[in-house]
Design a protein around this motif. Structure first.
Motif, PDB file in Angstrom:
ATOM      1  N   ALA A 191       5.105   6.531 -12.230  1.00 60.98           N
ATOM      2  CA  ALA A 191       4.309   5.304 -12.299  1.00 60.98           C
ATOM      3  C   ALA A 191       2.840   5.491 -11.937  1.00 60.98           C
ATOM      4  O   ALA A 191       2.037   4.590 -12.176  1.00 60.98           O
ATOM      5  N   TYR A 192       2.470   6.648 -11.389  1.00 58.53           N
ATOM      6  CA  TYR A 192       1.117   6.813 -10.856  1.00 58.53           C
ATOM      7  C   TYR A 192       0.493   8.074 -11.429  1.00 58.53           C
ATOM      8  O   TYR A 192       1.120   9.142 -11.431  1.00 58.53           O
ATOM      9  N   GLN A 193      -0.747   7.965 -11.900  1.00 59.05           N
ATOM     10  CA  GLN A 193      -1.413   9.087 -12.556  1.00 59.05           C
ATOM     11  C   GLN A 193      -2.819   9.267 -11.998  1.00 59.05           C
ATOM     12  O   GLN A 193      -3.767   8.646 -12.468  1.00 59.05           O
ATOM     13  N   PRO A 194      -2.963  10.139 -11.005  1.00 60.52           N
ATOM     14  CA  PRO A 194      -4.304  10.492 -10.554  1.00 60.52           C
ATOM     15  C   PRO A 194      -5.129  11.026 -11.719  1.00 60.52           C
ATOM     16  O   PRO A 194      -4.603  11.675 -12.624  1.00 60.52           O
ATOM     17  N   ASP A 195      -6.396  10.743 -11.726  1.00 63.31           N
ATOM     18  CA  ASP A 195      -7.275  11.105 -12.835  1.00 63.31           C
ATOM     19  C   ASP A 195      -7.182  12.589 -13.164  1.00 63.31           C
ATOM     20  O   ASP A 195      -7.401  13.441 -12.317  1.00 63.31           O
ATOM     21  N   GLY A 196      -6.851  12.896 -14.409  1.00 65.94           N
ATOM     22  CA  GLY A 196      -6.804  14.286 -14.849  1.00 65.94           C
ATOM     23  C   GLY A 196      -5.562  15.036 -14.450  1.00 65.94           C
ATOM     24  O   GLY A 196      -5.499  16.256 -14.596  1.00 65.94           O
ATOM     25  N   THR A 204       0.813  -1.213   0.000  1.00 67.52           N
ATOM     26  CA  THR A 204       0.000   0.000   0.000  1.00 67.52           C
ATOM     27  C   THR A 204       0.850   1.268   0.000  1.00 67.52           C
ATOM     28  O   THR A 204       0.320   2.371   0.004  1.00 67.52           O
ATOM     29  N   ILE A 205       2.180   1.116   0.030  1.00 69.05           N
ATOM     30  CA  ILE A 205       3.095   2.184  -0.377  1.00 69.05           C
ATOM     31  C   ILE A 205       3.818   1.650  -1.602  1.00 69.05           C
ATOM     32  O   ILE A 205       4.528   0.642  -1.539  1.00 69.05           O
ATOM     33  N   GLU A 206       3.624   2.318  -2.739  1.00 68.72           N
ATOM     34  CA  GLU A 206       4.224   1.889  -3.993  1.00 68.72           C
ATOM     35  C   GLU A 206       5.132   2.993  -4.530  1.00 68.72           C
ATOM     36  O   GLU A 206       4.850   4.179  -4.332  1.00 68.72           O
ATOM     37  N   THR A 207       6.196   2.598  -5.223  1.00 64.82           N
ATOM     38  CA  THR A 207       7.140   3.565  -5.776  1.00 64.82           C
ATOM     39  C   THR A 207       7.540   3.168  -7.189  1.00 64.82           C
ATOM     40  O   THR A 207       7.649   1.988  -7.513  1.00 64.82           O
ATOM     41  N   GLY A 208       7.756   4.173  -8.028  1.00 69.28           N
ATOM     42  CA  GLY A 208       8.198   3.941  -9.396  1.00 69.28           C
ATOM     43  C   GLY A 208       8.248   5.270 -10.129  1.00 69.28           C
ATOM     44  O   GLY A 208       7.384   6.130  -9.919  1.00 69.28           O
ATOM     45  N   THR A 209       9.222   5.454 -10.983  1.00 65.56           N
ATOM     46  CA  THR A 209       9.372   6.723 -11.689  1.00 65.56           C
ATOM     47  C   THR A 209       8.184   6.964 -12.605  1.00 65.56           C
ATOM     48  O   THR A 209       7.900   6.156 -13.498  1.00 65.56           O
ATOM     49  N   GLY A 254      -0.914  14.777 -13.651  1.00 60.67           N
ATOM     50  CA  GLY A 254       0.333  14.287 -14.217  1.00 60.67           C
ATOM     51  C   GLY A 254       0.779  12.982 -13.598  1.00 60.67           C
ATOM     52  O   GLY A 254       0.000  12.269 -12.961  1.00 60.67           O
ATOM     53  N   LEU A 255       2.073  12.683 -13.770  1.00 57.25           N
ATOM     54  CA  LEU A 255       2.644  11.421 -13.327  1.00 57.25           C
ATOM     55  C   LEU A 255       3.483  11.617 -12.068  1.00 57.25           C
ATOM     56  O   LEU A 255       4.277  12.551 -11.980  1.00 57.25           O
ATOM     57  N   TYR A 256       3.317  10.700 -11.111  1.00 53.44           N
ATOM     58  CA  TYR A 256       3.960  10.794  -9.800  1.00 53.44           C
ATOM     59  C   TYR A 256       4.822   9.563  -9.535  1.00 53.44           C
ATOM     60  O   TYR A 256       4.667   8.522 -10.171  1.00 53.44           O
ATOM     61  N   ASP A 257       5.699   9.679  -8.519  1.00 58.39           N
ATOM     62  CA  ASP A 257       6.672   8.631  -8.209  1.00 58.39           C
ATOM     63  C   ASP A 257       6.321   7.777  -6.994  1.00 58.39           C
ATOM     64  O   ASP A 257       6.912   6.715  -6.810  1.00 58.39           O
ATOM     65  N   ILE A 258       5.444   8.265  -6.138  1.00 61.70           N
ATOM     66  CA  ILE A 258       5.133   7.592  -4.869  1.00 61.70           C
ATOM     67  C   ILE A 258       3.624   7.603  -4.687  1.00 61.70           C
ATOM     68  O   ILE A 258       2.975   8.633  -4.898  1.00 61.70           O
ATOM     69  N   GLN A 259       3.067   6.472  -4.292  1.00 64.32           N
ATOM     70  CA  GLN A 259       1.629   6.426  -4.036  1.00 64.32           C
ATOM     71  C   GLN A 259       1.335   5.663  -2.749  1.00 64.32           C
ATOM     72  O   GLN A 259       1.726   4.512  -2.588  1.00 64.32           O
ATOM     73  N   PHE A 260       0.621   6.331  -1.836  1.00 62.59           N
ATOM     74  CA  PHE A 260       0.090   5.713  -0.624  1.00 62.59           C
ATOM     75  C   PHE A 260      -1.375   5.359  -0.902  1.00 62.59           C
ATOM     76  O   PHE A 260      -2.137   6.211  -1.372  1.00 62.59           O
ATOM     77  N   THR A 261      -1.772   4.137  -0.594  1.00 64.25           N
ATOM     78  CA  THR A 261      -3.166   3.722  -0.780  1.00 64.25           C
ATOM     79  C   THR A 261      -3.749   3.348   0.578  1.00 64.25           C
ATOM     80  O   THR A 261      -3.228   2.466   1.270  1.00 64.25           O
ATOM     81  N   PHE A 262      -4.828   4.026   0.949  1.00 69.81           N
ATOM     82  CA  PHE A 262      -5.490   3.787   2.230  1.00 69.81           C
ATOM     83  C   PHE A 262      -6.701   2.875   2.034  1.00 69.81           C
ATOM     84  O   PHE A 262      -7.288   2.808   0.958  1.00 69.81           O
ATOM     85  N   ASP A 263      -7.074   2.197   3.102  1.00 72.65           N
ATOM     86  CA  ASP A 263      -8.232   1.306   3.080  1.00 72.65           C
ATOM     87  C   ASP A 263      -9.486   2.082   2.700  1.00 72.65           C
ATOM     88  O   ASP A 263      -9.763   3.143   3.264  1.00 72.65           O
ATOM     89  N   ASN A 264     -10.259   1.553   1.757  1.00 73.24           N
ATOM     90  CA  ASN A 264     -11.490   2.205   1.322  1.00 73.24           C
ATOM     91  C   ASN A 264     -12.681   1.276   1.466  1.00 73.24           C
ATOM     92  O   ASN A 264     -13.643   1.337   0.701  1.00 73.24           O
TER      93      ASN A 264
END
Length: 222
Positions: free
Chosen positions: A116-121, A109-114, A123-133
């Motif tokens: 690698a992550y694109q929130p809707d609408g 639930t902590i992911e990293t990558g150059t 740009g592109l990010y390197d780190i993403q935290f994902t919380f329980d939904n």
């Protein structure tokens, strides 16, 4: 159901012995903003590299500063200096305020990558935290809660707070921004939207200027 939140920031400190705070403060997609207190801010990111930043340790704090009601964070993205590989980041010692499940590298639930992550609408990010939904409200990251990590780079003592002070790679849509987050369950109808700061406070203007210069130097922005 979802709101993605992005920001301009309030900047304090320098590259060494620095303290940087990003405040997520204004809806930009024409949808529904969070209903919490009028900004600043709904959410905050704080990065602190200590008194001299010689040990390569950065304290990272994510806080749901002014969410309210059933509002909750699902995903939260950050950027890293392109001189470093985000896959070398190590997040340890999570300290949380609240009953939610703190994201960890071990649970994926902590992911990293150059880029690698694109929130809707956005740009592109390197780190993403994902919380329980899930529907279990005690597991969600909501109003007044926070989580703090110690962050370092494998094999390097060069990491500072300023290492996270970079904009997302443009990829169409909105941005670039230094951070972005999804906020869920906004208002009685669970409306959704994206937020940022469109008119920087005086304290943010220096950052905006530096960010423009950084665009020229950053590998990912050619």
């Amino acid at each position: 159901m979802a709101v993605a939140v992005a920001v301009s920031l309030v900047l304090a400190g320098g590259a060494r012995g620095g303290l940087i705070t990003f405040g997520l403060v204004e809806e930009f997609s024409g949808a529904t903003p969070p209903e919490g207190s009028v900004p600043p801010p709904w959410l905050t990111v704080t990065l602190d590299d200590g008194a001299d930043a010689t040990d390569g340790l950065v304290t990272l704090t994510l806080a749901a500063t002014n969410l309210t009601g059933s509002e909750k964070v699902m995903e939260w993205c950050l950027n890293l200096d392109p001189a470093f590989s985000p896959t070398n980041l190590v997040f340890t010692n999570p300290v949380k305020t609240g009953t939610f499940d703190a994201p960890t590298s071990e649970t994926g639930t902590i992911e990293t990558g150059t880029d690698a992550y694109q929130p809707d609408g956005d740009g592109l990010y390197d780190i993403q935290f994902t919380f329980d939904n899930t529907g279990k409200t005690d597991k969600n990251f909501g109003p007044g809660e926070s989580v703090q990590y110690t962050v370092q780079l494998n094999g390097s003592s060069a990491l500072t707070a300023a290492s996270f002070d970079f904009l997302s790679t443009p990829a169409g849509g909105h941005g670039p921004y230094p951070t972005a987050a999804h906020v869920l369950s906004i208002g009685p109808d669970a409306k959704s939207g994206w937020v940022t700061t469109t008119t920087p406070e005086p304290a943010t203007l220096v950052f905006v200027s530096l960010g423009a210069v950084g665009l020229l130097a950053r590998r990912r922005r050619k």
